[in-house]
Motif scaffolding. Structure first.
Motif, PDB file in Angstrom:
ATOM      1  N   ALA A 115      -4.411  10.172  -2.297  1.00 41.67           N
ATOM      2  CA  ALA A 115      -4.762   8.910  -3.027  1.00 41.67           C
ATOM      3  C   ALA A 115      -3.959   7.834  -1.960  1.00 41.67           C
ATOM      4  O   ALA A 115      -2.881   7.693  -1.906  1.00 41.67           O
ATOM      5  CB  ALA A 115      -4.122   8.767  -4.344  1.00 41.67           C
ATOM      6  N   ASN A 141     -12.245   9.678 -12.582  1.00 41.08           N
ATOM      7  CA  ASN A 141     -11.187   8.864 -12.835  1.00 41.08           C
ATOM      8  C   ASN A 141     -10.159   9.094 -11.831  1.00 41.08           C
ATOM      9  O   ASN A 141      -8.782   9.019 -12.153  1.00 41.08           O
ATOM     10  CB  ASN A 141     -10.568   9.526 -14.171  1.00 41.08           C
ATOM     11  N   PHE A 142     -10.511   9.296 -10.454  1.00 43.64           N
ATOM     12  CA  PHE A 142      -9.405   9.258  -9.398  1.00 43.64           C
ATOM     13  C   PHE A 142      -9.066   7.834  -9.150  1.00 43.64           C
ATOM     14  O   PHE A 142      -9.381   6.995  -9.474  1.00 43.64           O
ATOM     15  CB  PHE A 142     -10.222   9.728  -8.102  1.00 43.64           C
ATOM     16  N   LYS A 143      -7.598   7.810  -8.802  1.00 43.80           N
ATOM     17  CA  LYS A 143      -6.939   6.483  -8.630  1.00 43.80           C
ATOM     18  C   LYS A 143      -7.673   5.469  -7.769  1.00 43.80           C
ATOM     19  O   LYS A 143      -7.742   4.358  -8.143  1.00 43.80           O
ATOM     20  CB  LYS A 143      -5.709   6.761  -7.715  1.00 43.80           C
ATOM     21  N   ASN A 144      -8.547   5.781  -6.890  1.00 43.17           N
ATOM     22  CA  ASN A 144      -9.193   5.025  -5.931  1.00 43.17           C
ATOM     23  C   ASN A 144     -10.698   4.961  -6.498  1.00 43.17           C
ATOM     24  O   ASN A 144     -11.451   4.354  -5.696  1.00 43.17           O
ATOM     25  CB  ASN A 144      -9.069   5.446  -4.677  1.00 43.17           C
ATOM     26  N   ASN A 191     -15.875   9.324  -1.329  1.00 40.86           N
ATOM     27  CA  ASN A 191     -16.128   8.498  -2.462  1.00 40.86           C
ATOM     28  C   ASN A 191     -17.780   8.636  -2.894  1.00 40.86           C
ATOM     29  O   ASN A 191     -18.447   8.268  -1.849  1.00 40.86           O
ATOM     30  CB  ASN A 191     -15.623   7.217  -2.154  1.00 40.86           C
ATOM     31  N   ASN A 224     -14.921  13.897  -9.996  1.00 43.24           N
ATOM     32  CA  ASN A 224     -13.750  13.492 -10.661  1.00 43.24           C
ATOM     33  C   ASN A 224     -14.009  11.948 -10.678  1.00 43.24           C
ATOM     34  O   ASN A 224     -13.719  11.125  -9.699  1.00 43.24           O
ATOM     35  CB  ASN A 224     -12.433  13.739 -10.198  1.00 43.24           C
ATOM     36  N   GLU A 252      -3.154  13.850  -5.059  1.00 42.81           N
ATOM     37  CA  GLU A 252      -3.264  13.941  -6.787  1.00 42.81           C
ATOM     38  C   GLU A 252      -4.295  15.216  -6.978  1.00 42.81           C
ATOM     39  O   GLU A 252      -5.247  15.307  -6.282  1.00 42.81           O
ATOM     40  CB  GLU A 252      -3.809  12.765  -7.021  1.00 42.81           C
ATOM     41  N   GLU A 282       0.860  -1.108   0.003  1.00 45.70           N
ATOM     42  CA  GLU A 282       0.101   0.139   0.028  1.00 45.70           C
ATOM     43  C   GLU A 282       0.809   1.246   0.025  1.00 45.70           C
ATOM     44  O   GLU A 282       1.857   1.137   0.565  1.00 45.70           O
ATOM     45  CB  GLU A 282      -0.890  -0.110   1.121  1.00 45.70           C
ATOM     46  N   VAL A 302      -7.312  16.886  -8.461  1.00 52.30           N
ATOM     47  CA  VAL A 302      -8.737  16.366  -8.960  1.00 52.30           C
ATOM     48  C   VAL A 302      -9.494  17.391  -9.635  1.00 52.30           C
ATOM     49  O   VAL A 302     -10.513  17.141 -10.320  1.00 52.30           O
ATOM     50  CB  VAL A 302      -9.679  15.540  -7.876  1.00 52.30           C
ATOM     51  N   SER A 309       1.423  11.393  -1.923  1.00 54.50           N
ATOM     52  CA  SER A 309       0.209  10.657  -2.463  1.00 54.50           C
ATOM     53  C   SER A 309      -0.757  11.531  -2.869  1.00 54.50           C
ATOM     54  O   SER A 309      -1.880  11.162  -2.765  1.00 54.50           O
ATOM     55  CB  SER A 309       0.093   9.638  -1.513  1.00 54.50           C
ATOM     56  N   TYR A 316     -11.702  11.055   2.168  1.00 56.11           N
ATOM     57  CA  TYR A 316     -10.482  11.228   1.877  1.00 56.11           C
ATOM     58  C   TYR A 316      -9.849  12.509   2.492  1.00 56.11           C
ATOM     59  O   TYR A 316     -10.593  13.541   2.499  1.00 56.11           O
ATOM     60  CB  TYR A 316     -10.279  11.382   0.312  1.00 56.11           C
TER      61      TYR A 316
END
Length: 144
Positions: free
Chosen positions: A143, A62-65, A84, A60, A44, A35, A46, A42, A130
């Motif tokens: 992320a 297309n976020f990593k998570n 999320n 967004n 990102e 992880e 958005v 880390s 987050y």
């Protein structure tokens, strides 16, 4: 047990035993499959602050998570929330209702506060939060 069933089980077991080696072989040298640590690196981008001001939300997908939604706290505009936006009841993407200052699930009507806390069921679990911050003109989400 018939011979054909036995050979099927042995084949599945053999494939399963090689899977970890295949994953390790496909990982570039020096890169870990562990992880990602919680470091400032880390975060990102958005969206932008101007986008948040104009739309009242940054969504967004297309976020990593997975999908991410960023809104301002209705009582303190300096405080941002990032969650999320996937409903914890039926996995639908919830909609931000700026007029009512809450997320509403289009599938079954579950409602969440801006910080992702369940206001009205059928959802029982809060939206995952987050860490979020602003740097310059960018809105950044951690992320993990």
């Amino acid at each position: 047990m018939k011979r054909r069933e036995f050979l099927s089980w042995v084949g599945v077991g053999g494939l399963a035993s090689f899977l970890p080696m295949a994953i390790a072989a496909c990982t570039p040298a020096g890169e870990s499959t562990a992880e990602v640590p919680n470091t400032p690196d880390s975060f990102e981008a958005v969206g932008t602050v101007s986008q948040l001001e104009a739309e009242g939300q940054i969504l967004n997908e297309n976020f990593k998570n997975g999908a991410i939604s960023v809104t301002r706290n209705p009582e303190d505009s300096e405080l941002l929330y990032a969650v999320n936006p996937t409903c914890t009841h039926n996995r639908c993407l919830v909609d931000w209702n700026a007029a009512e200052r809450k997320y509403i699930c289009p599938c079954h009507g579950a409602e969440y506060s801006p910080d992702g806390t369940v206001i009205k069921g059928p959802a029982q679990e809060n939206l995952p939060p987050y860490l979020v911050k602003i740097e310059g003109a960018q809105v950044l989400v951690q992320a993990i």
